[in-house]
Design a protein around this motif. Structure first.
Motif, PDB file in Angstrom:
ATOM      1  N   ILE A  95      20.354  -7.975 -21.054  1.00 15.83           N
ATOM      2  CA  ILE A  95      19.343  -8.994 -21.340  1.00 15.83           C
ATOM      3  C   ILE A  95      19.565  -9.604 -22.729  1.00 15.83           C
ATOM      4  O   ILE A  95      19.467 -10.818 -22.916  1.00 15.83           O
ATOM      5  N   GLU A 113      13.260 -15.933 -25.887  1.00 21.41           N
ATOM      6  CA  GLU A 113      13.063 -15.719 -24.440  1.00 21.41           C
ATOM      7  C   GLU A 113      13.750 -14.432 -24.001  1.00 21.41           C
ATOM      8  O   GLU A 113      13.175 -13.635 -23.246  1.00 21.41           O
ATOM      9  N   SER A 114      14.960 -14.193 -24.486  1.00 19.71           N
ATOM     10  CA  SER A 114      15.684 -12.952 -24.143  1.00 19.71           C
ATOM     11  C   SER A 114      14.946 -11.729 -24.655  1.00 19.71           C
ATOM     12  O   SER A 114      14.831 -10.716 -23.951  1.00 19.71           O
ATOM     13  N   TRP A 116      11.784 -11.394 -25.168  1.00 19.31           N
ATOM     14  CA  TRP A 116      10.584 -11.149 -24.359  1.00 19.31           C
ATOM     15  C   TRP A 116      10.929 -10.679 -22.947  1.00 19.31           C
ATOM     16  O   TRP A 116      10.161  -9.964 -22.325  1.00 19.31           O
ATOM     17  N   GLN A 117      12.126 -11.006 -22.455  1.00 18.75           N
ATOM     18  CA  GLN A 117      12.582 -10.430 -21.183  1.00 18.75           C
ATOM     19  C   GLN A 117      12.829  -8.936 -21.352  1.00 18.75           C
ATOM     20  O   GLN A 117      12.536  -8.144 -20.447  1.00 18.75           O
ATOM     21  N   ALA A 120       9.530  -7.269 -21.270  1.00 17.32           N
ATOM     22  CA  ALA A 120       9.062  -7.199 -19.880  1.00 17.32           C
ATOM     23  C   ALA A 120       9.770  -6.068 -19.130  1.00 17.32           C
ATOM     24  O   ALA A 120       9.145  -5.357 -18.328  1.00 17.32           O
ATOM     25  N   TRP A 121      11.066  -5.890 -19.385  1.00 13.75           N
ATOM     26  CA  TRP A 121      11.806  -4.789 -18.751  1.00 13.75           C
ATOM     27  C   TRP A 121      11.186  -3.450 -19.158  1.00 13.75           C
ATOM     28  O   TRP A 121      10.968  -2.573 -18.322  1.00 13.75           O
TER      29      TRP A 121
END
Length: 194
Positions: A95, A113-114, A116-117, A120-121
């Motif tokens: 990610i 964005e990465s 926050w991904q 989320a993971w």
């Protein structure tokens, strides 16, 4: 910049005061909003409503909650081994793979964005594994494994926050290197009333 879709003008009285906004939200929160909402170097629109939405959803509920949950679980269910021999999970490395390149090319919105991904993971890992239930069942090995993954993810995320959220990076770094690990006494980002 425009404000809520209108040109900034004295006659409209719609000028924004970045100092006042930084005092209300923090300079990191204002910096986050500008870098996340508007591609660097491009024209953009400033909205107090969108600032508050991003602040609550992404900083308070996203990053702040992830830090608090992770350190709280380490405090309750972990030990010193959780913070040793840290290996960032493969999924998180994938990610975050382009994050450095995005920062170097000034694509801060994509870099964030990465990050926050990755958050989320980690949130999904918490919900899937439920470390508190593993601890209750006495499954110490799996608890330690999950907490190590969460800690390593937080360490990796925090490194990438440095150029964009320097004050937040410092606060998290202090929490990560404390001995013993403790949940933050106060939220990193206090939610704002909607």
């Amino acid at each position: 910049f425009t404000v809520d879709g209108q040109k900034i003008s004295k006659s409209l009285g719609n000028a924004i005061d970045p100092v006042a906004i930084a005092e209300e939200y923090s300079s990191d929160a204002l910096r986050y909003y500008m870098l996340r909402e508007i591609p660097f170097g491009a024209d953009g629109d400033f909205s107090t409503d969108r600032l508050k939405q991003r602040y609550n959803a992404e900083l308070a509920n996203g990053l702040g909650n992830f830090v608090s949950r992770t350190l709280n679980m380490i405090e309750k269910f972990g030990d010193d081994t959780v913070t040793q021999n840290i290996v960032t999970p493969q999924s998180v490395r994938k990610i975050l793979a382009e994050t450095s390149n995005n920062i170097e090319s000034l694509a801060f919105d994509k870099a964030l964005e990465s990050i926050w991904q990755a958050i989320a993971w980690a949130d999904a890992l918490i919900e899937e594994t439920k470390p508190w239930e593993l601890a209750k069942a006495g499954d110490e090995d799996n608890v330690a494994n999950v907490l190590q993954q969460l800690y390593a993810t937080l360490v990796a995320i925090n490194e990438y926050l440095l150029p964009m959220l320097p004050e937040t990076h410092e606060k998290i770094a202090e929490l990560l290197t404390a001995s013993p690990i403790r949940k933050p006494a106060n939220p990193l980002f206090q939610r704002k009333d909607v």
